[in-house]
Scaffold this active site. Structure first.
Site, short mmCIF file in Angstrom:
data_model
loop_
_atom_site.label_atom_id
_atom_site.label_comp_id
_atom_site.label_asym_id
_atom_site.label_seq_id
_atom_site.Cartn_x
_atom_site.Cartn_y
_atom_site.Cartn_z
N HIS A 190 0.81 -1.22 0.00
CA HIS A 190 0.00 0.00 0.00
C HIS A 190 0.84 1.27 0.00
CE1 HIS A 190 -3.80 -2.27 1.06
NE2 HIS A 190 -3.93 -1.73 -0.12
N CYS A 485 5.51 -10.71 -20.45
CA CYS A 485 4.69 -10.16 -19.36
C CYS A 485 5.38 -10.29 -18.02
CB CYS A 485 3.32 -10.83 -19.33
SG CYS A 485 3.39 -12.59 -18.95
C1 PEP Z 1 6.42 -14.72 -14.78
O1 PEP Z 1 6.73 -15.79 -14.26
O2 PEP Z 1 7.25 -13.98 -15.35
C2 PEP Z 1 5.02 -14.25 -14.75
C3 PEP Z 1 4.65 -13.18 -15.41
O3 PEP Z 1 4.15 -14.94 -13.98
P1 PEP Z 1 4.06 -14.78 -12.39
O4 PEP Z 1 4.95 -13.64 -11.99
O5 PEP Z 1 2.62 -14.55 -12.07
O6 PEP Z 1 4.56 -16.11 -11.92
#
Ligand code: PEP
Ligand code: MG
Length: 560
Positions: A190, A485
Site C-alpha cells: 500500500h 509479461c
Molecule cells: C512470470 O513468471 O514472469 C510471470 C509473469 O508470472 P508470475 O509472476 O505470475 O509467476
C-alpha cells in the site's frame, strides 16, 4: 577533497525525486504480555473489546472520507476487516478463556497476520494493514496514543519507517512529504500504491532504512531506488533536475506503443483483478497482457461460482473495448496455493511440483468452469479475449490446453513461456498454440535454479542475463506472436532489447507504461535490434546492460 556520500538502495516504486530531513515513524505499539488475564467478568471485557474495535473502524472511515480517492478504498477495506465477525468471534473466545481484551486482540489478529505472511505475494503485502488495525485497537484499549505523524512540517520531510499503514499515509499531502522510504513492502504494497496515487516518490524494501538517524538529510530517487544520505548541493540539483526532465518527457508520452520509425508494439498492463483497472487506464494501457486470475481467489476456501468469475472477467473486458485482454487461467501451486483446491501431497519443492497447468490437469473441471465463465463474459464484449496457460513445459500440454479452450468456444489459446524446456522447443510448441507470452520471472528462476523469493540470489534472477535473452529470442522467432509479461518488460532499456529480439507486445505493472512508451518512441527498430545483438554477445548481465545502452542514446534524455 570531495566527501563520498553514503548511499542506500531499495526498490523504486513511485517515480520522481524528493529531498528532505528524515522523519522516522515510531515503533509499533508493544505486544501485550503473554498470559495476561482479566478480572473474571468476561462479558464486560468482550464489550470493552467490541467498543474499541468499533471506535477504530469508525476512525478509519473518517480518515478515508477525508483522504478520498484510492486511499478511501484502502481505509474502508481496513474498517471492514476490523469489523470482521470471524475476528470478533476469535477475540471473544479468547476473552472467555480468561485472556485480557488487549492480548486477545493481539492473538486473534496475529493468526491472520501469519496466514497472510505465509501466502506471501500480493496478500503477504496486506500484513501491514492487519498489523495496523491490531495496533490501533490495542492502543485504544490501553489508552495510549497511536504513533502519529506530523500533520504539518516546516519543510517537507522524508518519511522513513519499517512499513507504513494506509491510515497514516492517506491523509498526508505532497506539501508535507517529500518521499517515502520503507524497509518492507514491495511494488504492490500500500505504501507503493498510495505514493503513486499521491505523486510522491517512494523507495521500498530498503534494508536497514530505520537505522537512518532522525533529521538526516535524504535525497530519494523513486525511479532508481537510490537514497543519498547528506547529499551535496550538486547532487541534489542533478537528481532533482533529472527527475523534472523525466516528468516532462513522460507527460508527453501518449498513444499506442511504437518505435521512432513506427514499428508497433502493444503496451499492455499486468493486472490482478478489476481493482487494477483505473491505474491501467490512467497510464494508457492498450489492453491487458496478463490477468493473473488466481489473485482473485487466493483468500478463498470455496471455489468461486462461475457467475462470480464471469462478473470479474466482464469488468476487465468491458474496460478495453476493441483491445486485447489476455487472461491467464489459474496459476496455482508453488507460492500461490489456492484454499479451495484439494490439497496436493506434501511437496519438498513446491516450485518444482504440481503447479500451473499441472494442477489444472489434475482438476480439469476447475479450468473448464473458468473457461465457461470467460466464454460467457466475452459474448457481450468487443474486447479481443485471449486465454493462456501458465507453466507449460511440453507441446503435449500445449495441445491439451488449446483443445480445452476451443471446446469452450473460445478461439485464441496461448501459453506462457516460463520453463526453459518450453523456450528451447518453442518451435514445437508454436505449432500447438496461437501465441506466446514470456514470463521472465519464472523463466529466470528455472533457468538459473535460483528461487525468485530469495533476495540474495537477485543477481541470478537478473533478466539482463544474456542466456535469458537467448531463450526469449528463441521464443520470439518461433512463428507466433510473442509478448513478454514478466517484470523484464517494465525496464525501459530492456524493453527496447526485447523488441529488438522480435517480441510483439510488452505487458507490465501500469506505472511503468509511460516510461517504456517514451523510451520506445525515442529509438528505431534497428537501434533496438543492435541493442539486442550487443546484449546477447555480452558475458554478464551487467555487461549486457552497458552494451545495449550504447545503441540506445535516447535513454540519456529520460535519465533512466
Ligand atoms: C512470470 O513468471 O514472469 C510471470 C509473469 O508470472 P508470475 O509472476 O505470475 O509467476
Ligand atoms: Mg510465472
Amino acid at each position: 577533497m570531495r566527501r563520498a556520500a553514503m548511499e542506500m538502495t531499495g526498490a523504486g516504486v513511485s517515480p520522481g525525486a524528493g529531498c528532505g530531513p528524515a522523519y522516522l515513524v515510531g515503533v509499533a505499539v508493544p505486544e501485550p504480555p503473554l498470559g495476561s488475564r482479566h478480572d473474571g467478568d468476561g462479558d464486560a471485557e468482550i464489550a470493552r473489546a467490541e467498543a474499541s474495535v468499533e471506535r477504530v473502524a469508525a476512525d478509519l472511515e473518517v480518515r478515508g472520507e477525508a483522504a478520498g480517492g484510492d486511499a478511501q478504498d484502502v481505509l474502508l477495506a481496513q474498517a471492514m476487516i476490523a469489523r470482521d465477525p470471524v475476528l470478533a468471534a476469535d477475540v471473544a473466545e479468547l476473552i472467555r478463556l480468561g485472556t485480557t481484551a488487549e492480548r486477545a486482540v493481539y492473538e486473534a489478529f496475529m493468526k491472520y497476520h501469519d496466514l497472510l505472511a505465509e501466502v506471501g505475494g500480493y496478500l503477504g503485502e496486506r500484513v501491514a494493514d492487519i498489523d495496523d488495525i491490531r495496533d490501533r485497537v490495542i492502543a485504544d484499549l490501553s489508552g495510549v496514543p497511536i504513533h502519529g505523524l506530523p500533520g504539518e512540517a516546516e519543510k517537507p520531510y522524508v518519511l522513513v519507517a519499517r512499513d507504513l499503514a494506509p491510515a497514516d499515509t492517506a491523509t498526508l499531502s505532497k506539501e508535507v512529504v517529500a518521499a517515502f522510504v520503507t524497509e518492507q513492502g514491495g511494488p504492490t504494497s500500500h505504501t507503493a500504491i498510495l505514493a503513486r496515487s499521491m505523486g510522491v516518490p517512494a523507495v521500498v524494501a530498503c534494508a536497514n532504512a530505520t537505522s537512518i538517524m532522525d533529521g538526516t538529510l535524504l535525497l530519494v530517487d523513486g525511479t532508481t531506488g537510490r537514497i543519498v544520505l547528506e547529499p551535496s548541493e550538486d547532487e541534489i540539483h542533478a537528481i532533482v533536475r533529472a527527475a523534472t526532465v523525466r516528468g516532462t518527457v513522460l507527460a508527453s508520452a501518449t498513444g499506442p506503443g511504437a518505435t521512432l520509425d513506427g514499428h508497433r508494439v502493444s503496451l499492455l498492463a499486468n493486472i490482478g483483478g478489476p481493482q487494477d483497472l483505473p491505474s491501467a487506464i490512467h497510464h494508457g494501457a492498450e489492453g491487458v497482457g496478463l490477468y493473473r486470475t488466481e489473485f482473485l481467489f487466493l483468500d478463498r476456501e470455496e471455489a468461486p461460482s462461475e457467475e462470480e468469475q464471469e462478473a470479474a472477467y466482464r469488468q476487465v473486458l468491458d474496460a478495453f473495448p476493441g483491445g486485447p485482454v489476455v487472461v491467464r487461467v489459474l496459476d496455482a501451486g508453488g507460492d500461490k496455493p489456492l484454499g479451495f483446491l484439494p490439497p496436493i501431497e506434501d511437496e519438498p519443492n513446491p516450485a518444482l511440483g504440481e503447479r500451473g497447468i499441472r494442477i489444472l490437469r489434475i482438476f480439469p473441471e476447475v479450468m473448464e468452469g473458468q473457461l465457461r465463465a470467460l466464454a460467457r463474459a466475452s459474448k457481450s464484449s468487443s474486447a479481443r479475449l485471449h486465454v493462456m496457460a501458465p507453466m507449460v513445459a511440453t507441446a503435449e500440454e500445449a495441445r491439451w490446453f488449446t483443445e480445452a479452450v476451443h471446446a469452450a468456444g473460445l478461439s485464441s489459446a496461448g501459453i506462457m513461456i516460463e520453463i526453459p524446456a518450453a523456450a528451447l522447443r518453442a518451435a514445437d510448441l508454436a505449432a500447438a498454440v496461437g501465441f506466446f507470452s514470456v514470463g521472465t520471472n519464472d523463466l529466470a528462476q528455472y533457468l538459473f535454479a535460483a528461487d525468485r523469493e530469495v533476495g540474495t540470489l537477485r543477481d541470478l534472477q537478473d533478466p539482463w542475463q544474456p542466456v535469458l535473452l537467448d531463450l526469449v529470442a528463441l521464443a520470439a522467432s518461433a512463428g507466433v506472436p510473442c509478448g513478454v509479461c514478466g517484470e523484464a518488460a517494465s525496464d525501459p532499456a530492456l524493453a527496447c532489447v526485447l523488441v529488438g529480439l522480435g517480441v510483439t507486445s510488452l505487458s507490465m505493472g501500469a506505472p511503468a507504461l509511460p516510461w517504456v512508451r517514451a523510451t520506445l518512441a525515442r529509438h528505431t527498430l534497428d537501434q533496438c535490434r543492435a541493442a539486442a545483438v550487443a546484449a546477447r554477445s555480452a558475458p554478464t548481465a551487467e555487461a549486457a546492460k552497458a552494451a545495449a545502452r550504447v545503441h540506445l542514446p535516447g535513454l540519456v534524455d529520460l535519465a533512466v
